[in-house]
Design an enzyme around this catalytic site. Structure first.
Site, mmCIF file in Angstrom:
data_model
loop_
_atom_site.group_PDB
_atom_site.id
_atom_site.type_symbol
_atom_site.label_atom_id
_atom_site.label_comp_id
_atom_site.label_asym_id
_atom_site.label_seq_id
_atom_site.Cartn_x
_atom_site.Cartn_y
_atom_site.Cartn_z
ATOM 1 N N LYS A 150 31.776 41.601 30.548
ATOM 2 C CA LYS A 150 32.004 41.544 32.178
ATOM 3 C C LYS A 150 32.867 42.259 32.124
ATOM 4 O O LYS A 150 34.164 42.192 31.389
ATOM 5 C CB LYS A 150 32.145 39.846 32.519
ATOM 6 C CG LYS A 150 32.222 39.807 33.737
ATOM 7 C CD LYS A 150 32.864 38.524 34.386
ATOM 8 C CE LYS A 150 33.859 38.164 34.392
ATOM 9 N NZ LYS A 150 34.637 37.505 35.220
ATOM 10 N N LYS A 152 39.631 42.307 35.240
ATOM 11 C CA LYS A 152 40.890 43.112 35.956
ATOM 12 C C LYS A 152 41.745 43.492 34.298
ATOM 13 O O LYS A 152 42.573 44.100 34.493
ATOM 14 C CB LYS A 152 41.306 41.982 36.617
ATOM 15 C CG LYS A 152 40.892 42.524 38.003
ATOM 16 C CD LYS A 152 41.841 41.024 38.822
ATOM 17 C CE LYS A 152 40.728 41.070 40.463
ATOM 18 N NZ LYS A 152 41.239 40.487 41.408
ATOM 19 N N LYS A 210 39.773 31.380 28.687
ATOM 20 C CA LYS A 210 41.175 31.544 29.485
ATOM 21 C C LYS A 210 42.027 31.072 28.768
ATOM 22 O O LYS A 210 42.944 31.462 28.577
ATOM 23 C CB LYS A 210 40.742 31.135 30.857
ATOM 24 C CG LYS A 210 40.635 32.187 32.141
ATOM 25 C CD LYS A 210 41.097 31.970 33.493
ATOM 26 C CE LYS A 210 40.673 33.231 34.161
ATOM 27 N NZ LYS A 210 40.637 32.598 35.593
HETATM 28 P P1 TYM Z 1 37.382 36.173 40.744
HETATM 29 O O1 TYM Z 1 38.491 36.281 41.519
HETATM 30 O O2 TYM Z 1 37.635 36.361 39.453
HETATM 31 O O3 TYM Z 1 36.362 37.244 41.403
HETATM 32 C C1 TYM Z 1 35.296 37.172 42.648
HETATM 33 C C2 TYM Z 1 34.486 37.819 42.503
HETATM 34 O O4 TYM Z 1 33.776 38.771 41.861
HETATM 35 C C3 TYM Z 1 32.847 38.426 41.409
HETATM 36 N N1 TYM Z 1 32.812 39.159 39.692
HETATM 37 C C4 TYM Z 1 32.009 39.790 39.340
HETATM 38 N N2 TYM Z 1 30.127 39.989 40.084
HETATM 39 C C5 TYM Z 1 30.271 41.137 39.336
HETATM 40 N N3 TYM Z 1 30.444 41.563 38.260
HETATM 41 C C6 TYM Z 1 31.753 41.509 37.862
HETATM 42 N N4 TYM Z 1 32.136 42.291 36.290
HETATM 43 C C7 TYM Z 1 32.598 40.690 38.373
HETATM 44 N N5 TYM Z 1 34.057 40.009 38.072
HETATM 45 C C8 TYM Z 1 33.945 39.334 39.300
HETATM 46 C C9 TYM Z 1 32.941 36.804 40.830
HETATM 47 O O5 TYM Z 1 31.757 35.834 40.634
HETATM 48 C C10 TYM Z 1 33.454 35.980 42.031
HETATM 49 O O6 TYM Z 1 32.365 36.167 43.231
HETATM 50 N N6 TYM Z 1 37.403 31.184 41.015
HETATM 51 C C11 TYM Z 1 36.723 32.478 42.068
HETATM 52 C C12 TYM Z 1 37.762 33.106 43.141
HETATM 53 C C13 TYM Z 1 37.258 31.116 44.216
HETATM 54 C C14 TYM Z 1 35.731 31.239 44.627
HETATM 55 C C15 TYM Z 1 35.985 30.153 45.205
HETATM 56 C C16 TYM Z 1 34.701 31.584 44.764
HETATM 57 C C17 TYM Z 1 38.014 30.025 44.029
HETATM 58 N N7 TYM Z 1 37.446 29.234 45.021
HETATM 59 C C18 TYM Z 1 35.443 29.044 46.064
HETATM 60 C C19 TYM Z 1 34.087 31.169 45.707
HETATM 61 C C20 TYM Z 1 34.212 29.800 46.656
HETATM 62 C C21 TYM Z 1 37.594 33.634 40.799
HETATM 63 O O7 TYM Z 1 38.191 33.861 40.631
HETATM 64 O O8 TYM Z 1 36.750 34.842 41.115
#
Ligand code: TYM
Length: 333
Positions: free
Chosen positions: A198, A201, A116
């Site tokens: 990956k 978004k 990032k």
């Molecule tokens: P975020 O918002 O980027 O993504 C949410 C969830 O989606 C999964 N994910 C994917 N899984 C498979 N293939 C992909 N291409 C893909 N893109 C995203 C992510 O692994 C995630 O599970 N930091 C976290 C949000 C968060 C969180 C937490 C998660 C904040 N606090 C506490 C677990 C526990 C995030 O940015 O996810």
């Protein structure tokens, strides 16, 4: 959430626009199923979202849309706690305390921070750097047993355990050490345009990412354009990353095994296969689109879900927070 001996699950998702098919397959789809057997707590991570510049009105809208989307994906507020992170003050509070147990060196090694910062060289803010500490707090506040996430979050979970362990050593047993819960299939859905990166978004190539509210024609069109390889045979194998990704997606939305899929498309070309994947994904997501349209129109209901979720989550989190304040030696109010 009932008080039972069920294990506790916590997970979160950022409200930065509609969820992708990666978010859905890697995380949210599993969240729905886990509600039956665990005490689940699901959070819209809006505090995480501002580590990257957000337009305030858009963030507000995206946050409520994310609540509606989780409901549309089958998260049931009578079974699970569903809440917006900023509406529960414990998250900001634990973040500070834990940041005094997190080390500069370990935070510098986080691959998401490196990625990032490269992407936003003009705004490498301290929040971007300490983001994994906020995330550790999200998890540890609820004494979570399991954290269902996609593979990209694994490093953050390892760090959460390290921070918790260090805190427990310093102050005595306070936090439960959580385990990651990463599905065997679908934990890393790849871009349709570059099967080595990956699905994300923020991809600049509009054909790389499927958003779960897109209409059927758009979904099919994107799958038809998916990058594959120069062979013609649908099979899961090394070096066939594009096809492997499509087979994974197809398997996750239909429940078919890779062998079933290979048999189904024996003698067919990639064109037929891509069309079938597009149709299966669009049909699988149709109920989500319908539910989202219905639920997102009911603003009062959404506010009520948030209000109840904030209250419930804060009640649970406050127990850990009080313990933490006692342990570190803060005077009581
Ligand atoms: P975020 O918002 O980027 O993504 C949410 C969830 O989606 C999964 N994910 C994917 N899984 C498979 N293939 C992909 N291409 C893909 N893109 C995203 C992510 O692994 C995630 O599970 N930091 C976290 C949000 C968060 C969180 C937490 C998660 C904040 N606090 C506490 C677990 C526990 C995030 O940015 O996810």
């Amino acid at each position: 959430m009932e008080k039972t001996d069920k294990k506790v699950i916590l997970s979160g998702i950022q409200p930065t626009g509609t969820f992708t098919l990666g978010n859905y397959i890697g995380a949210v789809k599993n969240w729905r199923q886990l509600q039956e057997d665990y005490n689940c707590i699901y959070m819209i991570a809006n505090m995480h979202a501002i580590t990257v510049r957000q337009e305030p009105a858009a963030l507000r809208k995206n946050t409520m849309d994310a609540v509606a989307l989780l409901l549309a994906c089958g998260i049931d507020p009578d079974k699970s706690v569903l809440f917006v992170q900023s509406q529960n003050r414990c998250h900001a509070e634990l973040n500070w305390v834990l940041s005094c147990s997190a080390q500069f060196g370990e935070l510098s090694r986080m691959t998401q921070f490196k990625a990032k910062s490269e992407k936003h060289p003009d705004d490498i803010n301290a929040g971007l750097f300490t983001y994994p500490v906020l995330m550790a707090g999200d998890i540890l506040l609820y004494q979570s047993d399991l954290v269902p996430v996609g593979a990209d979050q694994k490093q953050h979970l390892e760090l959460t355990r390290d921070i918790a362990q260090r805190f427990n050593m310093k102050y005595g047993d306070t936090f439960k050490l959580p385990e990651p819960y990463i599905g065997e299939v679908g934990a890393r859905i790849m871009s349709l345009q570059d099967p080595f990166s990956k699905m994300s978004k923020s991809d600049e190539n509009v054909n790389a990412t499927i958003f779960i509210l897109e209409d059927k024609d758009t979904i099919i069109r994107k799958f038809k354009r998916a990058v594959t390889d120069s062979e013609t045979c649908v099979r899961y194998a090394q070096g066939k990353d594009g096809i492997n990704n499509l087979m994974t997606i197809y398997s996750c939305v239909t429940g078919k095994s890779y062998e079933d899929i290979e048999r189904e498309f024996e003698g067919h070309g990639y064109g037929d296969f891509k069309l079938a994947v597009g149709e299966a994904v669009a049909d699988h997501l149709q109920p989500v689109r319908d539910e989202f349209a219905r639920i997102s129109a009911d603003k009062e209901y959404l506010k009520e879900v948030c209000r109840k979720g904030a209250e419930l989550s804060e009640r649970i989190a406050r127990r850990t927070m009080s313990k933490v304040y006692r342990k570190v030696g803060f005077v009581e109010n």
